[in-house]
Enzyme design. Structure first.
Site, PDB file in Angstrom:
ATOM      1  N   ASP A   1       0.841  -1.204   0.000  1.00  0.00           N
ATOM      2  CA  ASP A   1       0.000   0.000   0.000  1.00  0.00           C
ATOM      3  C   ASP A   1       0.876   1.254   0.000  1.00  0.00           C
ATOM      4  OD1 ASP A   1      -2.234   1.571   0.142  1.00  0.00           O
ATOM      5  OD2 ASP A   1      -3.037   0.669   1.956  1.00  0.00           O
ATOM      6  N   ASP A   2       0.977   1.923  -1.141  1.00  0.00           N
ATOM      7  CA  ASP A   2       1.723   3.192  -1.263  1.00  0.00           C
ATOM      8  C   ASP A   2       3.242   2.993  -1.216  1.00  0.00           C
ATOM      9  OD1 ASP A   2      -0.895   4.028  -0.987  1.00  0.00           O
ATOM     10  OD2 ASP A   2      -0.590   5.164   0.838  1.00  0.00           O
TER      11      ASP A   2
ATOM     12  N   ASP B   1      -0.039  -0.581  -4.918  1.00  0.00           N
ATOM     13  CA  ASP B   1      -1.263  -0.081  -5.560  1.00  0.00           C
ATOM     14  C   ASP B   1      -1.086   1.293  -6.189  1.00  0.00           C
ATOM     15  OD1 ASP B   1      -1.093   1.253  -3.109  1.00  0.00           O
ATOM     16  OD2 ASP B   1      -3.214   1.029  -2.616  1.00  0.00           O
ATOM     17  N   ASN B   2      -0.245   2.132  -5.581  1.00  0.00           N
ATOM     18  CA  ASN B   2       0.028   3.466  -6.115  1.00  0.00           C
ATOM     19  C   ASN B   2       1.281   4.008  -5.454  1.00  0.00           C
ATOM     20  OD1 ASN B   2      -2.847   4.055  -4.268  1.00  0.00           O
ATOM     21  ND2 ASN B   2      -0.914   4.886  -3.557  1.00  0.00           N
TER      22      ASN B   2
ATOM     23  N   CYS C   1      -6.165   4.113  -3.824  1.00  0.00           N
ATOM     24  CA  CYS C   1      -6.237   2.723  -3.344  1.00  0.00           C
ATOM     25  C   CYS C   1      -7.348   1.893  -3.969  1.00  0.00           C
ATOM     26  CB  CYS C   1      -6.388   2.716  -1.826  1.00  0.00           C
ATOM     27  SG  CYS C   1      -5.029   3.504  -0.939  1.00  0.00           S
TER      28      CYS C   1
END
Length: 482
Positions: free
Chosen positions: A47-48, A279-280, A87
């Site tokens: 996540d991130d 995800d990003n 997300c």
């Protein structure tokens, strides 16, 4: 009035097309070779996590030995992109093979944001279940509705405790009755856990806590040692937050190591495709929620059974709409009568230079529901065009990024720049942003109004319109008005 009529006609045509797809009598037919020995698939989504924040991607400070080892056994993509730097929206693309402007997950799923995908979507876990796979998920989910993104089992485990998550997958991966698909999603290294008020500059904790997490040997970093990327300000507040973020990344790495150990202990590793992505981009202003390079150019490591050309870097421009078609290709489970908007990159996995993979696209509409700022992007090897559809609005902030010690510290210093970009340019964006990434990798010099680049601008606008038409993007109407 004419614009409203055109809009209704467009949406009616799109709905009719979607209904036709949903009602088509499609089947999933594994190839004979795949049916004989379909590989397991493990898709790990952090996540991130920014692309520059792994040892195998060139960071000399951060400790990610397990991910580095995975890259040494497989392939590391240097031009892998999310299609939207948010997300829920990004995860919907990962699991559907459809851009979020078409699958309906325009932004966050949770709470009052309430974005969900359309019922005509046929998701990756559903297709794999129909092809004879056991499907399981653990950790962060963040898409909806559940019947569209349905897994056979949801395994228990706190998404901030990746080693514990891996341990909880033991029985699932050890069951050899069917091939399996495991969707393993950490909440690290996302911001969260409050402010570390006991530390100088009170950085965000990024999930770090004094008592640590089971099975993890916490790796801490001195703010003076971190690598400050060019899109961020080199100020003490930013360094303090990067040190916390690095610690969270190292925790993810240990969870990945433990999961791979579980696969080996179960005798499953040799027949398992392992994919690692984020995800990003990193949860700092200038990356997450933007479609600048730090927001969308991300880590992507793929290790496949029997891979011969190991440890290579592939330069193909792949994106997250390609993931579901690629995984289904490995499984021999591509549906015969259902169309994805991405394509399988399996044929180029062992190539350093991937011909025919020279252009990619991105589509972002929301992050939080209060952050309407639709952007469409066409990105080639050298040039990149961003269309800011709502360019008249000031660029909106995610609440946690605005409140970050990094952003607030930069403002308190009275700085007029943020990284290589002026704050004014960050907040007030032109309708079109055209960048020469070869000569301007920081995307600081907008060439959209440069007379010498008007032919390139028009060429890329044509590409962008064609992409929108091909992927049934409702926002294509904005070329005709506003």
């Amino acid at each position: 009035m004419q614009s409203n009529v055109n809009r209704r006609q467009f949406l009616q045509r799109g709905a009719a097309g979607a209904a036709a797809v949903a009602l088509a009598p499609w089947t999933v037919r594994p190839s004979q070779a795949a049916a004989d020995k379909q590989p397991n698939v493990v898709l790990i989504v952090s996540d991130d996590h920014g692309r520059g924040d792994l040892g195998c991607y060139g960071n000399p400070v951060i400790k990610t030995p397990n991910l580095d080892a995975l890259a040494a056994e497989g392939v590391r993509f240097t031009n892998a992109f999310c299609t939207t730097a948010s997300c829920s929206a990004s995860r919907s693309v990962i699991l559907s093979g459809l851009y979020n402007h078409y699958n309906g997950q325009y932004g966050h799923q949770h709470s009052y944001h309430h974005f969900i995908s359309f019922d005509y979507v046929r998701s990756l876990p559903v297709l794999l279940t129909q092809a004879g796979y056991r499907t399981g998920r653990i950790g962060k989910y963040h898409v909806a509705p559940e019947e569209i993104y349905k897994f056979d089992v949801a395994l228990r485990g706190g998404s901030r405790s990746p080693a514990e998550m891996a341990n909880n997958c033991k029985d699932f991966v050890a069951d050899g009755s069917q091939p399996f698909f495991l969707y393993f999603c950490t909440s690290d290294p996302h911001r969260g856990g409050g402010k570390a008020t006991d530390l100088p500059h009170a950085p965000d904790r990024f999930g770090n806590r004094d008592q640590g997490y089971p099975g993890v040997k916490e790796v801490t970093y001195d703010p003076q040692d971190v690598v400050v990327p060019d899109f961020l300000p080199d100020i003490p507040e930013c360094r303090a937050e990067l040190a916390q973020y690095y610690q969270s990344v190292s925790r993810v790495d240990q969870g990945v190591g433990r999961l791979i150990e579980m696969l080996k202990q179960a005798g499953q590793y040799d027949n398992t495709v392992v994919i690692y992505i984020s995800d990003n981009g990193i949860a700092f202003p200038g990356a997450k929620t933007t479609l600048y390079e730090p927001g969308m150019n991300l880590p992507c490591i793929v290790r496949t059974p029997g891979q011969k050309n190991k440890g290579i870097a592939c330069d193909g421009l792949v994106n997250y709409a390609d993931l579901a078609p690629t995984i289904l290709d490995f499984a021999g489970a591509t549906p015969s009568d259902y169309e994805f908007q991405g394509r399988s990159f399996r044929p180029v996995l062992e190539r350093q230079h991937a011909e025919g993979w020279d252009t990619t696209y991105a589509s972002h509409t929301f992050h939080e529901i209060t952050m309407y700022y639709p952007m469409r992007v066409v990105r080639e090897r050298r040039y990149k065009l961003i269309w800011n559809i709502a360019h008249g609005l000031e660029y909106p902030f995610a609440s946690d990024l605005w409140a970050s010690a990094t952003w607030q510290g930069n403002l308190k210093r009275g700085n007029t720049t943020y990284g290589k970009r002026t704050i004014d340019a960050y907040l007030h964006r032109a309708k079109f942003e055209l960048y020469d990434l070869q000569n301007d990798p920081h995307e600081a010099v907008n060439l959209a109004h440069d007379p010498a680049h008007q032919d390139k601008l028009k060429q890329m606008q044509v590409k962008l319109k064609a992409f929108q038409k091909r992927t049934k993007d409702p926002w294509i109407l904005k070329w005709e008005y506003e």
